[in-house]
Design an enzyme around this catalytic site. Sequence first.
Site: not given
Length: 406
Positions: A80, A128
């Site tokens: 990410k 998250d």
Amino acid sequence: MLKTGDFVLNAQADPAAVYDVRRLSVLSLEEADFARSTISGWPGYAPTPLVDLPDIAREAGVAAVHYKNESGRFGLGSFKALGGAYAVARHLIQVIAREAGETATVDDVLAGRYADIVASQTVCCATDGNHGRSVAWGARTFGCRAVIFIHATVSEGRRKAIAAFGAEVRRTAGNYDDSVAEADATAKREGWTVVSDTSYPGYRAIPRDVMHGYTLMAQEAYDQLPADRLATHQFVQTGVGGLAAAVCAQGWQLFGTDRPRTILADPTRAACWFESIRAGEPVAVTGDIDTLMAGLACGEVSDLAWEILNRGADAVVAVEDRDAEDCMRRLAYGDPNTPPIVAGESAVAGLAALLAVAKNPVARDQLALTADSRVLLFGTEGATDPVVYERIVGRPADAVARQAAL
Ligand SMILES: Cc1ncc(COP(=O)(O)O)c(C=O)c1O
């Protein structure tokens, strides 16, 4: 109730289809190249390793399994790092163009040349864990402010990891999709910019940048494979689907009809991709979607990802939490011919899906999985929450990493 290994072939998949950049208007090789040249110039950039898993290949009855190990990416612990931070950089460059009328580069921003303009910006997102870490890291690296929204069940370890990059972290009630709505409403009220990894009607440009950042991971993996032994299958885990769509689009554009089959791995408890591929249209799943695979705990598919995967994905396989746990332990303890690997909860869904379908003769046949297949997996995170990791694996992540380095 879905169980591990349940699979659906994508009735809309078209192996003969040519990737049509204009029609898809989603991801292009040109912009993927631009993302690559930008990100590879950032301090600390290095391609992550592509690791062979020969014991798993033997067990799965395929010729090779390659695992792209993202646990070391930019020191953030997951792939990410490539997406959110890149989108923050792109956003700041656009603001500079608007306010100063100048075309800045990322190097200009890193050198603090437009520090005043940059410092006036606040980026925010719901997460998250890993995406928020990337946005917070990007904001700190480039000099703007970040406010990150996390939902009720995001672990304390993940909250702290985001806050460690200087972001303000706000915990909201409800699930991931509720935190997305909260981030959006707050940004509208405060005049902030949402840097989301998921797209919805009217919100496409930033998630597109995020996905272009992810394409770098796929490109590295394809470059690391021997030219005469490209992957025949890639198993990619899905949250909102941005990752899988980026991987699929990159392979589709590079290899055309010789592209690897893209098989999605979706948690049984957050099975929005399973249900959407089954229905042939986006289907939202509701409830607390509380899979252990925190990065995949999403109830709705990203619009942009759907545009690519509704034709580009070949199938979707369901994965239960307990199989993800087994795969984490299996990688941590190593196999006779494979060194230990630190893999987080969301890293191993692709592996779990492969092991499940490899045992099923019908699935093997329908997915064209044979003794000659070469499978690419994306180990998308390391121990992004070391406490959760140790509880599942029974050993601290750094002990596993030390053993891996021996
Ligand atoms: C480790 C990890 N793997 C995979 C994914 C799935 O990515 P996407 O939500 O783009 O499908 C995520 C998303 O947060 C993640 O954190």
